[in-house]
Design a protein around this motif. Structure first.
Motif, short mmCIF file in Angstrom:
data_model
loop_
_atom_site.label_atom_id
_atom_site.label_comp_id
_atom_site.label_asym_id
_atom_site.label_seq_id
_atom_site.Cartn_x
_atom_site.Cartn_y
_atom_site.Cartn_z
N GLY A 4 0.82 -1.13 -0.11
CA GLY A 4 -0.05 0.06 0.06
C GLY A 4 0.73 1.22 -0.04
O GLY A 4 1.89 1.19 -0.31
N ARG A 5 0.31 2.44 0.43
CA ARG A 5 0.88 3.62 0.31
C ARG A 5 2.12 3.71 1.39
O ARG A 5 2.12 2.99 2.43
N LEU A 6 3.12 4.50 0.94
CA LEU A 6 3.92 4.88 1.86
C LEU A 6 3.32 5.87 3.10
O LEU A 6 2.86 6.63 2.92
N ASN A 7 3.14 5.10 4.28
CA ASN A 7 2.44 6.01 5.19
C ASN A 7 3.42 6.99 5.87
O ASN A 7 2.84 8.17 6.22
N HIS A 8 4.63 6.55 6.40
CA HIS A 8 5.46 7.67 6.81
C HIS A 8 6.81 7.17 6.79
O HIS A 8 7.20 6.19 6.52
N VAL A 9 7.99 8.10 7.04
CA VAL A 9 9.25 7.92 6.96
C VAL A 9 9.68 8.19 8.42
O VAL A 9 9.32 9.39 8.93
N GLY A 10 10.36 7.29 9.26
CA GLY A 10 10.73 7.42 10.65
C GLY A 10 12.08 8.06 10.49
O GLY A 10 13.10 7.55 9.81
N VAL A 11 12.31 9.16 11.40
CA VAL A 11 13.47 9.63 11.33
C VAL A 11 13.95 10.06 13.00
O VAL A 11 12.94 10.42 13.91
N ALA A 12 15.12 9.33 13.23
CA ALA A 12 15.61 9.46 14.72
C ALA A 12 16.04 10.87 15.08
O ALA A 12 16.73 11.47 14.11
N GLN A 54 3.83 11.25 5.86
CA GLN A 54 4.36 12.19 7.18
C GLN A 54 5.79 11.64 7.54
O GLN A 54 6.27 10.49 7.00
N ILE A 55 6.37 12.44 8.32
CA ILE A 55 7.57 12.25 8.79
C ILE A 55 7.22 11.77 10.26
O ILE A 55 6.66 12.77 11.14
N GLU A 56 7.67 10.94 10.79
CA GLU A 56 7.44 10.27 11.95
C GLU A 56 9.01 10.65 12.81
O GLU A 56 9.95 9.84 12.91
N LEU A 57 9.01 11.78 13.88
CA LEU A 57 10.11 12.03 14.54
C LEU A 57 10.09 10.96 15.43
O LEU A 57 9.07 10.87 16.40
N LYS A 73 25.37 5.48 17.09
CA LYS A 73 25.99 5.55 15.55
C LYS A 73 25.69 6.80 14.65
O LYS A 73 26.61 7.18 13.81
N ASN A 74 24.70 7.55 15.06
CA ASN A 74 24.24 8.54 14.19
C ASN A 74 24.12 9.85 15.14
O ASN A 74 22.63 9.94 15.28
N PRO A 75 24.84 10.21 15.82
CA PRO A 75 24.49 11.29 17.04
C PRO A 75 23.52 12.22 16.43
O PRO A 75 22.64 12.99 16.95
N GLN A 76 23.62 12.93 15.21
CA GLN A 76 22.75 13.90 14.88
C GLN A 76 21.49 13.37 14.47
O GLN A 76 20.50 14.03 14.04
N GLY A 77 21.04 12.39 14.61
CA GLY A 77 19.86 11.62 14.14
C GLY A 77 19.95 11.22 12.39
O GLY A 77 20.92 11.17 11.89
N GLY A 78 18.72 10.88 11.86
CA GLY A 78 18.76 10.39 10.54
C GLY A 78 17.61 9.57 10.33
O GLY A 78 16.91 9.16 11.02
N GLN A 79 17.73 9.13 8.88
CA GLN A 79 16.58 8.29 8.63
C GLN A 79 16.43 6.80 9.21
O GLN A 79 17.56 6.36 9.18
N HIS A 80 15.68 6.63 9.69
CA HIS A 80 15.45 5.35 10.69
C HIS A 80 14.76 4.10 9.88
O HIS A 80 15.20 2.93 9.99
N HIS A 81 13.40 4.42 9.52
CA HIS A 81 12.72 3.24 8.76
C HIS A 81 11.56 3.60 7.73
O HIS A 81 11.24 5.07 7.67
N LEU A 82 11.39 3.14 6.89
CA LEU A 82 9.99 3.26 6.04
C LEU A 82 8.84 2.56 6.60
O LEU A 82 8.89 1.39 6.79
N ALA A 83 7.69 3.15 6.33
CA ALA A 83 6.46 2.38 7.04
C ALA A 83 5.50 2.47 5.70
O ALA A 83 4.93 3.43 5.28
N VAL A 127 17.05 -1.41 4.39
CA VAL A 127 15.84 -0.69 4.85
C VAL A 127 14.96 -1.23 5.92
O VAL A 127 14.51 -2.25 5.85
N LEU A 128 15.20 -0.94 7.37
CA LEU A 128 14.35 -1.27 8.41
C LEU A 128 12.72 -0.89 7.81
O LEU A 128 12.80 0.59 7.45
N THR A 129 12.04 -1.83 7.91
CA THR A 129 10.58 -1.57 7.14
C THR A 129 9.60 -1.98 8.06
O THR A 129 9.71 -3.01 8.75
N GLU A 130 8.82 -0.99 8.34
CA GLU A 130 7.65 -1.19 9.16
C GLU A 130 6.47 -1.38 8.24
O GLU A 130 6.19 -0.83 7.22
#
Ligand code: CO
Length: 138
Positions: A4-12, A54-57, A73-83, A127-130
């Motif tokens: 289905g649709r890309l619901n959100h991008v998870g960003v740590a 949506q972006i999921e912070l 590993k990524n101190p400033q955060g970054g892309q974490h998963h796709l849902a 890609v960590l995938t939700e």
């Protein structure tokens, strides 16, 4: 599996407040939802609307947060998963199991209040995938 649709991008992020400021001031986001805690998943969550997704912070909550390791590993955060949305979570889970994909833990209730599960990035092209059931059913 019915994709289905890309619901959100998870960003740590180490700071939802700082990230919200970035999304508003630099990226022009207009709608930012209230942040809320998901203690059982070890995260505080804040959704930022974009016109088509949506972006999921995700900020760590508690010592055992899976996001804490990511931020080491990524101190400033970054892309974490796709849902991605699916119409039937049980059917999707069975399809990934049949395909030999590693599923990370049980199906649980995610940040949108619907059932979700995660797939190991090493089985998913890195890609960590939700996978989340959508729309909600009664
Ligand atoms: Co997510």
């Amino acid at each position: 599996m019915q994709l289905g649709r890309l619901n959100h991008v998870g960003v740590a992020t180490p700071s939802i407040a700082a990230s919200v400021a970035f999304w508003r001031e630099t990226m022009g986001a207009v709608t930012v939802h209230a942040a809320f805690a998901l203690p059982e998943q070890g995260v505080t969550v804040c959704f930022v609307d974009t016109p088509n997704t949506q972006i999921e912070l995700l900020q760590p909550l508690g010592d055992a947060s899976p996001i804490a390791k990511f931020l080491e590993k990524n101190p400033q955060g970054g892309q974490h998963h796709l849902a991605f949305e699916v119409p039937d979570i049980a059917a999707a889970r069975a399809a990934f199991e049949t395909a030999g994909k590693r599923i990370l833990g049980p199906t649980r209730i995610g940040a949108h209040g619907t059932p979700v599960f995660f797939l190991h990035p090493k089985d998913m092209g890195g890609v960590l995938t939700e996978i989340m059931e959508w729309p909600p059913r009664d």
